[in-house]
Design a protein around this motif. Structure first.
Motif, PDB file in Angstrom:
ATOM      1  N   ASP A  26       0.861  -1.179   0.000  1.00  0.00           N
ATOM      2  CA  ASP A  26       0.000   0.000   0.000  1.00  0.00           C
ATOM      3  C   ASP A  26       0.897   1.229   0.000  1.00  0.00           C
ATOM      4  N   LEU A  27       0.887   1.994  -1.090  1.00  0.00           N
ATOM      5  CA  LEU A  27       1.712   3.182  -1.204  1.00  0.00           C
ATOM      6  C   LEU A  27       1.036   4.419  -0.639  1.00  0.00           C
ATOM      7  N   GLY A  28      -0.234   4.275  -0.214  1.00  0.00           N
ATOM      8  CA  GLY A  28      -0.969   5.411   0.327  1.00  0.00           C
ATOM      9  C   GLY A  28      -1.658   6.222  -0.750  1.00  0.00           C
ATOM     10  N   SER A  29      -2.650   6.984  -0.358  1.00  0.00           N
ATOM     11  CA  SER A  29      -3.382   7.889  -1.251  1.00  0.00           C
ATOM     12  C   SER A  29      -3.950   7.179  -2.471  1.00  0.00           C
ATOM     13  N   GLY A  30      -4.379   5.915  -2.282  1.00  0.00           N
ATOM     14  CA  GLY A  30      -5.024   5.191  -3.361  1.00  0.00           C
ATOM     15  C   GLY A  30      -4.084   4.526  -4.346  1.00  0.00           C
ATOM     16  N   SER A  31      -2.804   4.409  -3.994  1.00  0.00           N
ATOM     17  CA  SER A  31      -1.825   3.739  -4.858  1.00  0.00           C
ATOM     18  C   SER A  31      -1.463   2.385  -4.258  1.00  0.00           C
ATOM     19  N   GLU A  32      -1.310   1.375  -5.119  1.00  0.00           N
ATOM     20  CA  GLU A  32      -1.031   0.026  -4.646  1.00  0.00           C
ATOM     21  C   GLU A  32      -0.197  -0.733  -5.670  1.00  0.00           C
ATOM     22  N   VAL A  33       0.699  -1.580  -5.162  1.00  0.00           N
ATOM     23  CA  VAL A  33       1.490  -2.468  -6.004  1.00  0.00           C
ATOM     24  C   VAL A  33       1.248  -3.905  -5.555  1.00  0.00           C
ATOM     25  N   LEU A  34       1.001  -4.797  -6.505  1.00  0.00           N
ATOM     26  CA  LEU A  34       0.895  -6.232  -6.247  1.00  0.00           C
ATOM     27  C   LEU A  34       2.083  -6.924  -6.893  1.00  0.00           C
ATOM     28  N   TYR A  35       2.597  -7.969  -6.241  1.00  0.00           N
ATOM     29  CA  TYR A  35       3.720  -8.709  -6.809  1.00  0.00           C
ATOM     30  C   TYR A  35       3.518 -10.197  -6.570  1.00  0.00           C
ATOM     31  N   ILE A  36       3.549 -10.977  -7.663  1.00  0.00           N
ATOM     32  CA  ILE A  36       3.431 -12.430  -7.606  1.00  0.00           C
ATOM     33  C   ILE A  36       4.732 -13.019  -8.142  1.00  0.00           C
ATOM     34  N   PRO A  37       5.658 -13.449  -7.266  1.00  0.00           N
ATOM     35  CA  PRO A  37       6.966 -13.932  -7.732  1.00  0.00           C
ATOM     36  C   PRO A  37       6.875 -15.149  -8.630  1.00  0.00           C
ATOM     37  N   LYS A  38       5.943 -16.071  -8.355  1.00  0.00           N
ATOM     38  CA  LYS A  38       5.823 -17.306  -9.131  1.00  0.00           C
ATOM     39  C   LYS A  38       4.522 -17.316  -9.920  1.00  0.00           C
ATOM     40  N   PHE A  39       4.315 -16.250 -10.691  1.00  0.00           N
ATOM     41  CA  PHE A  39       3.118 -16.154 -11.519  1.00  0.00           C
ATOM     42  C   PHE A  39       3.094 -17.268 -12.561  1.00  0.00           C
ATOM     43  N   LEU A  40       4.237 -17.541 -13.188  1.00  0.00           N
ATOM     44  CA  LEU A  40       4.380 -18.644 -14.134  1.00  0.00           C
ATOM     45  C   LEU A  40       5.412 -19.627 -13.584  1.00  0.00           C
ATOM     46  N   SER A  41       5.241 -20.900 -13.905  1.00  0.00           N
ATOM     47  CA  SER A  41       6.222 -21.884 -13.463  1.00  0.00           C
ATOM     48  C   SER A  41       7.565 -21.618 -14.145  1.00  0.00           C
ATOM     49  N   TYR A  42       8.628 -22.103 -13.530  1.00  0.00           N
ATOM     50  CA  TYR A  42       9.987 -21.859 -14.016  1.00  0.00           C
ATOM     51  C   TYR A  42      10.158 -22.341 -15.455  1.00  0.00           C
ATOM     52  N   ASP A  43       9.761 -23.575 -15.738  1.00  0.00           N
ATOM     53  CA  ASP A  43       9.936 -24.138 -17.081  1.00  0.00           C
ATOM     54  C   ASP A  43       9.032 -23.457 -18.107  1.00  0.00           C
ATOM     55  N   GLU A  44       7.796 -23.179 -17.701  1.00  0.00           N
ATOM     56  CA  GLU A  44       6.863 -22.513 -18.608  1.00  0.00           C
ATOM     57  C   GLU A  44       7.385 -21.130 -18.981  1.00  0.00           C
ATOM     58  N   ALA A  45       7.930 -20.422 -18.013  1.00  0.00           N
ATOM     59  CA  ALA A  45       8.451 -19.083 -18.264  1.00  0.00           C
ATOM     60  C   ALA A  45       9.630 -19.116 -19.233  1.00  0.00           C
ATOM     61  N   TRP A  46      10.489 -20.142 -19.127  1.00  0.00           N
ATOM     62  CA  TRP A  46      11.609 -20.246 -20.058  1.00  0.00           C
ATOM     63  C   TRP A  46      11.142 -20.551 -21.473  1.00  0.00           C
ATOM     64  N   LYS A  47      10.072 -21.305 -21.625  1.00  0.00           N
ATOM     65  CA  LYS A  47       9.526 -21.564 -22.955  1.00  0.00           C
ATOM     66  C   LYS A  47       9.023 -20.265 -23.587  1.00  0.00           C
ATOM     67  N   PHE A  48       8.340 -19.450 -22.781  1.00  0.00           N
ATOM     68  CA  PHE A  48       7.892 -18.148 -23.281  1.00  0.00           C
ATOM     69  C   PHE A  48       9.093 -17.260 -23.618  1.00  0.00           C
ATOM     70  N   PHE A  49      10.109 -17.268 -22.760  1.00  0.00           N
ATOM     71  CA  PHE A  49      11.303 -16.452 -23.005  1.00  0.00           C
ATOM     72  C   PHE A  49      11.918 -16.798 -24.360  1.00  0.00           C
ATOM     73  N   ASP A  50      12.116 -18.088 -24.617  1.00  0.00           N
ATOM     74  CA  ASP A  50      12.739 -18.513 -25.872  1.00  0.00           C
ATOM     75  C   ASP A  50      11.900 -18.084 -27.073  1.00  0.00           C
TER      76      ASP A  50
END
Length: 239
Positions: A26-50
């Motif tokens: 919560d950054l205050g004044s109606g500002s917010e950041v969400l973070y999902i470290p493992k949104f995609l699996s490790y192997d799936e993410a590398w396939k997208f990267f390639d």
């Protein structure tokens, strides 16, 4: 500096699906950041990267910064739904490719929409950082075509890079302009409480919401140890 609070991701009905966790700041004044470290699996993410590294028509355009022409310090590509206004930044107008040109991008978009119920992204700016000297300087995505309180979702692949947030000068509630227009993008020294840092991991999702673009600046700075390639997808909604 505020600490992130990790909570179970309520939008994921399958608890075994990558054990997704959402961290909320919560950054205050109606500002917010969400973070999902493992949104995609490790192997799936590398396939997208390639796929992205090999099939996206990357370009490194000439842009204008403070009245001077220079080569943008990262590669880029732009994808958007049909009928949207043209994107123009720093004197550069990228060609708008179709989602159908790169089908895996639609798969990533669907995953983002599933994780963020109610979101409706219709454009995508892709960036490729090929090494430690590639970066993006302090800025806010507060262009009028994104509306007054844009939601911006950022998916990262490859090399981990530091993502910084810094409060805009004069962004307190007492000093905001009543018409809601963006404040100056000039950067000045601020207290530590007004600065935040994330290490964006391979396969992660970071979301900026509310008045984050109005009140905050963000950047991906040069880092000597970041010597591998990072690809970042930034989903936005053009009104």
């Amino acid at each position: 500096m505020l600490k992130l609070k990790a909570v179970s991701e309520p939008t994921n009905p399958n608890p075994s699906d990558n054990a997704k966790k959402t961290q909320r700041l919560d950054l205050g004044s109606g500002s917010e950041v969400l973070y999902i470290p493992k949104f995609l699996s490790y192997d799936e993410a590398w396939k997208f990267f390639d796929y992205l590294n090999d099939h996206i028509p990357w370009t490194r355009p000439t842009i204008r910064v403070f009245g001077r022409s220079c080569l943008q310090p990262r590669d880029t590509c732009y994808v958007a739904s049909a009928g949207l206004p043209d994107l123009i930044y720093s004197g550069y107008q990228p060609k708008a490719y179709s989602w159908d040109d790169f089908p895996p991008l639609k798969d990533i978009l669907d995953a983002v929409h599933k994780a963020l119920p109610g979101s409706r992204f219709n454009s995508l700016l892709l960036n490729r950082y090929k090494g430690s000297n590639d970066y993006v300087s302090w800025h806010a995505d507060d262009e009028k075509l994104y509306g007054p309180a844009p939601e911006i979702a950022s998916v990262s692949f490859g090399c981990e890079r530091e993502f910084l947030l810094k409060k805009k000068p004069g962004a307190s509630s007492q000093e905001r302009r009543s018409d809601g227009e963006p404040m100056s993008k000039r950067v000045k020294k601020s207290n530590l409480v007004d600065q935040h840092s994330f290490t964006l991991k391979h396969g992660s999702l970071l979301v900026m919401r509310g008045h984050t673009q109005r009140d905050w600046l963000h950047s991906v700075p040069k880092r000597a140890k970041a010597d591998a390639t990072r690809i970042n997808l930034t989903f936005r909604h053009i009104v």
